[in-house]
Write a protein that holds these residues in place. Structure first.
Motif, PDB file in Angstrom:
ATOM      1  N   ILE A 330       0.762  -1.143  -0.047  1.00 48.00           N
ATOM      2  CA  ILE A 330       0.038  -0.085   0.024  1.00 48.00           C
ATOM      3  C   ILE A 330       0.948   1.297   0.026  1.00 48.00           C
ATOM      4  CG2 ILE A 330      -1.631   1.408   1.623  1.00 48.00           C
ATOM      5  CD1 ILE A 330      -2.985  -1.231   2.097  1.00 48.00           C
ATOM      6  N   HIS A 331       1.745   1.374   0.967  1.00 47.45           N
ATOM      7  CA  HIS A 331       2.486   2.451   1.161  1.00 47.45           C
ATOM      8  C   HIS A 331       3.698   2.043   1.968  1.00 47.45           C
ATOM      9  CE1 HIS A 331       3.844   6.845   1.797  1.00 47.45           C
ATOM     10  NE2 HIS A 331       3.168   7.095   0.733  1.00 47.45           N
ATOM     11  N   ILE A 332       4.916   2.656   1.622  1.00 45.70           N
ATOM     12  CA  ILE A 332       6.094   2.603   2.505  1.00 45.70           C
ATOM     13  C   ILE A 332       6.136   2.825   3.986  1.00 45.70           C
ATOM     14  CG2 ILE A 332       7.120   4.678   1.581  1.00 45.70           C
ATOM     15  CD1 ILE A 332       8.881   1.040   2.860  1.00 45.70           C
ATOM     16  N   SER A 333       5.485   4.144   4.071  1.00 43.69           N
ATOM     17  CA  SER A 333       4.920   4.753   5.256  1.00 43.69           C
ATOM     18  C   SER A 333       4.240   3.758   6.396  1.00 43.69           C
ATOM     19  CB  SER A 333       4.312   6.134   5.377  1.00 43.69           C
ATOM     20  OG  SER A 333       3.238   6.077   4.634  1.00 43.69           O
ATOM     21  N   LEU A 334       3.152   3.162   5.880  1.00 44.47           N
ATOM     22  CA  LEU A 334       2.560   2.228   6.678  1.00 44.47           C
ATOM     23  C   LEU A 334       3.395   1.222   7.027  1.00 44.47           C
ATOM     24  CD1 LEU A 334      -0.172   1.752   7.976  1.00 44.47           C
ATOM     25  CD2 LEU A 334      -0.898   0.588   5.819  1.00 44.47           C
ATOM     26  N   VAL A 335       4.345   0.637   6.287  1.00 44.13           N
ATOM     27  CA  VAL A 335       5.303  -0.393   6.566  1.00 44.13           C
ATOM     28  C   VAL A 335       6.103  -0.047   7.856  1.00 44.13           C
ATOM     29  CG1 VAL A 335       6.952  -2.037   5.641  1.00 44.13           C
ATOM     30  CG2 VAL A 335       5.033  -1.461   4.261  1.00 44.13           C
ATOM     31  N   LEU A 336       6.634   1.135   7.752  1.00 41.97           N
ATOM     32  CA  LEU A 336       7.744   1.794   8.866  1.00 41.97           C
ATOM     33  C   LEU A 336       6.858   1.774   9.995  1.00 41.97           C
ATOM     34  CD1 LEU A 336       9.797   4.322   6.403  1.00 41.97           C
ATOM     35  CD2 LEU A 336      10.297   1.838   7.119  1.00 41.97           C
ATOM     36  N   ILE A 337       5.580   2.450  10.059  1.00 36.71           N
ATOM     37  CA  ILE A 337       4.760   2.689  11.169  1.00 36.71           C
ATOM     38  C   ILE A 337       4.867   1.442  11.802  1.00 36.71           C
ATOM     39  CG2 ILE A 337       2.795   3.282  11.977  1.00 36.71           C
ATOM     40  CD1 ILE A 337       2.617   5.509   9.854  1.00 36.71           C
ATOM     41  N   ASN A 338       4.419   0.202  11.050  1.00 35.54           N
ATOM     42  CA  ASN A 338       4.170  -1.056  11.626  1.00 35.54           C
ATOM     43  C   ASN A 338       5.336  -1.910  12.060  1.00 35.54           C
ATOM     44  OD1 ASN A 338       1.122  -1.172  11.199  1.00 35.54           O
ATOM     45  ND2 ASN A 338       1.371  -1.918   9.047  1.00 35.54           N
ATOM     46  N   LEU A 339       6.373  -1.639  11.426  1.00 37.16           N
ATOM     47  CA  LEU A 339       7.675  -2.015  11.935  1.00 37.16           C
ATOM     48  C   LEU A 339       8.016  -1.423  13.215  1.00 37.16           C
ATOM     49  CD1 LEU A 339      10.095  -3.899  11.583  1.00 37.16           C
ATOM     50  CD2 LEU A 339      11.115  -2.087  10.047  1.00 37.16           C
ATOM     51  N   PHE A 340       7.832  -0.071  13.159  1.00 36.09           N
ATOM     52  CA  PHE A 340       8.115   0.615  14.634  1.00 36.09           C
ATOM     53  C   PHE A 340       7.199   0.035  15.711  1.00 36.09           C
ATOM     54  CE2 PHE A 340       6.276   4.134  17.382  1.00 36.09           C
ATOM     55  CZ  PHE A 340       7.469   4.364  18.195  1.00 36.09           C
ATOM     56  N   TRP A 341       5.800  -0.213  15.491  1.00 32.82           N
ATOM     57  CA  TRP A 341       4.933  -0.437  16.621  1.00 32.82           C
ATOM     58  C   TRP A 341       5.472  -1.979  17.025  1.00 32.82           C
ATOM     59  CZ3 TRP A 341       2.242   1.805  19.852  1.00 32.82           C
ATOM     60  CH2 TRP A 341       1.808   3.028  19.862  1.00 32.82           C
ATOM     61  N   LEU A 342       5.665  -2.721  15.954  1.00 35.70           N
ATOM     62  CA  LEU A 342       6.288  -4.160  16.313  1.00 35.70           C
ATOM     63  C   LEU A 342       7.759  -4.122  17.081  1.00 35.70           C
ATOM     64  CD1 LEU A 342       5.461  -7.030  15.488  1.00 35.70           C
ATOM     65  CD2 LEU A 342       7.119  -7.215  13.532  1.00 35.70           C
ATOM     66  N   CYS A 343       8.429  -3.453  16.844  1.00 36.76           N
ATOM     67  CA  CYS A 343       9.654  -3.404  17.626  1.00 36.76           C
ATOM     68  C   CYS A 343       9.189  -2.784  19.220  1.00 36.76           C
ATOM     69  CB  CYS A 343      10.601  -2.117  17.231  1.00 36.76           C
ATOM     70  SG  CYS A 343      11.241  -2.930  15.525  1.00 36.76           S
ATOM     71  N   PHE A 344       8.356  -1.555  19.293  1.00 34.35           N
ATOM     72  CA  PHE A 344       7.998  -1.292  20.444  1.00 34.35           C
ATOM     73  C   PHE A 344       7.303  -2.284  21.388  1.00 34.35           C
ATOM     74  CE2 PHE A 344       4.427   0.559  23.074  1.00 34.35           C
ATOM     75  CZ  PHE A 344       5.189   1.100  23.948  1.00 34.35           C
ATOM     76  N   ILE A 345       6.511  -3.140  20.683  1.00 31.54           N
ATOM     77  CA  ILE A 345       5.529  -3.950  21.508  1.00 31.54           C
ATOM     78  C   ILE A 345       6.599  -5.010  22.098  1.00 31.54           C
ATOM     79  CG2 ILE A 345       4.110  -6.045  21.291  1.00 31.54           C
ATOM     80  CD1 ILE A 345       2.711  -4.215  19.389  1.00 31.54           C
ATOM     81  N   LEU A 346       7.476  -5.643  21.234  1.00 32.75           N
ATOM     82  CA  LEU A 346       8.345  -6.396  21.599  1.00 32.75           C
ATOM     83  C   LEU A 346       9.385  -6.095  22.669  1.00 32.75           C
ATOM     84  CD1 LEU A 346       9.416  -8.226  18.270  1.00 32.75           C
ATOM     85  CD2 LEU A 346       7.856  -9.114  20.004  1.00 32.75           C
TER      86      LEU A 346
END
Length: 459
Positions: A330-346
């Motif tokens: 969809i958009h590279i920014s959405l991928v980066l945001i999801n990656l950021f949240w994944l790292c924060f959760i872990l």
């Protein structure tokens, strides 16, 4: 003689009942004949014992973290006036804390109004679910911290118990380093999260429409989006602070208690090496029990928060991972945001789990040294004390729990990690694309009554 006896009886009564202090409330007044009599106040003096923990060394050491928490409405001081009224004395800032937590509660209620029965399971719904779960977790942390600031067996109880057990012991370099590091990480997370949301709402139209729907149902249809963008920015700051500051306080206090347990084990090992343990076994046992009491108080304060971290972050991990797999184009920014949240959760789950498991290990670390002691030639009293000590160390797990359901230790970390890896594999297999194109060659003969059909190739 009778006058002297009355004076002595009055003085004894005054001193015994604490009606007045020296030089205050009673005196010797001369009568007309020059004799002295004792004047007694009929109203007893109020005992002004001020149960204040702000002057303790542990509070002064934690002041940088506590001041930052006060800025975001997450901490206030509560002291008790021990007198006739026994009323709690609280700062004016408690009103500010109440307003902040009230806004967060209203935000959670608002987040449930954006759902409809006919909603499809798309990217907008996933983001709504993520925002609802995260807002609920952050609000619960803020309310829990405010409640523990108010009740006497919460943070005030911990400070008093620390003062009774450890006295004016200062936090070591490791604890001060952890406090500075987590303060830095907290402010970085607050700033980064707020800036990212602001940039999304301005420069990424696709994601702007998604996040506007998170704030309000059909918010995209309105002409003026400024109010929705402002609400989203304020909520990002409040949720970020309520998400990180309770975890930071938990880590610093756990490390402080863990370091005291480590010091206890070192002293125990030194006493065993110097053959000085048998004569001091009761002192060591009682000292360890005092430190275990600190762990129990920490558990009463933070056990609900630990449970909230596990309950909220595991479904968030699954949703974020699902979004990354399904919206990668969809958009590279959405991928980066999801990656950021994944790292924060872990990262958050790792910090909470590792810290709690570290405290559990330090609380049981004396076992390795005790098992190496010979007790064959000791008295029955020493063996009885040792039996009590061993029962405390081996009978029940000592540590921090998730709502008293289980004690967090190293096997718990492996269990949670294995569960999350399993979810990751299942989601990848669930979204693994299957090609609809089929290229195959087939040669054969088909007999239809008296006719023969030769099939040479089918593609």
């Amino acid at each position: 003689m009778h006058r002297t006896r009355i004076k002595n009886d009055c003085k004894e009564f005054i001193n015994k009942n604490g009606l007045c202090t020296e030089g205050q409330g009673h005196g010797q007044d001369a009568d007309d004949n020059g004799n002295h009599a004792v004047t007694v106040e009929l109203e007893p003096r109020t005992s002004r014992e001020y149960n204040d923990y702000t002057g303790m060394e542990i509070y002064r050491q934690l002041r940088p973290l506590l001041i930052c928490m006060r800025m975001f409405g997450l901490f206030f001081k509560r002291t008790t006036f021990r007198g006739r009224n026994n009323k709690p004395q609280m700062e004016v800032i408690v009103l500010y804390c109440f307003i902040v937590n009230f806004l967060m509660v209203m935000n959670v209620l608002r987040s449930f109004t954006v759902y409809r029965v006919a909603d499809e399971f798309d990217n907008v719904l996933v983001q709504r679910l993520l925002f609802t779960i995260w807002s609920t977790e952050c609000t619960f942390k803020g309310l829990l911290l405010m409640w523990n600031c108010y009740k006497q067996n919460g943070l005030p109880k911990f400070f008093h118990e620390w003062d009774n057990t450890c006295g004016n012991v200062k936090l070591n370099k490791m604890c001060r380093f952890m406090m500075k590091k987590f303060l830095f990480l907290t402010f970085i997370f607050i700033i980064f999260n707020s800036v990212v949301f602001s940039l999304i709402l301005v420069y990424v139209p696709i994601l702007k429409n998604i996040y506007l729907e998170v704030v309000w149902k059909n918010a995209v249809m309105y002409e003026d989006h400024a109010i929705f963008k402002t609400i989203l920015g304020i909520l990002a700051v409040l949720n970020s602070s309520s998400s990180m500051f309770p975890v930071s306080l938990f880590v610093v206090l756990s490390f402080a208690v863990g370091e005291q347990l480590k010091k206890f084990t070192d002293d125990l090992a030194t006493a065993i090496a110097d053959d000085d343990f048998n004569g001091r076994i009761e002192d060591f046992r009682l000292r360890h029990q005092s430190l275990v009491t600190l762990v129990d108080i920490l558990d009463r304060i933070f056990a609900p928060m630990i449970a909230a971290v596990f309950i909220a972050n595991i479904p968030m991990f699954c949703l974020v991972l699902y979004t990354m797999v399904t919206t990668i184009d969809i958009h590279i920014s959405l991928v980066l945001i999801n990656l950021f949240w994944l790292c924060f959760i872990l990262l958050q789950m790792t910090i909470v789990s590792v810290t709690a498991a570290w405290v559990n290990g330090k609380a049981h670390s004396p076992l390795d040294h005790i098992y190496s002691i010979r007790f064959s030639a000791t008295s029955n009293d020493v063996q009885l004390q040792m039996l009590l000590f061993l029962n405390r160390l081996t009978g029940t797990q000592i540590g921090l729990t998730a709502m008293k359901m289980f004690v967090i230790d190293k096997p718990t970390i492996l269990t949670v990690a294995g569960m999350m890896v399993t979810y990751f594999v299942l989601l990848i297999q669930f979204k693994m694309p299957v090609s609809a194109d089929c290229h195959c060659n087939m040669t054969g003969t088909v007999f239809l009554n008296n006719a023969t059909l030769i099939v040479s190739q089918i593609s």
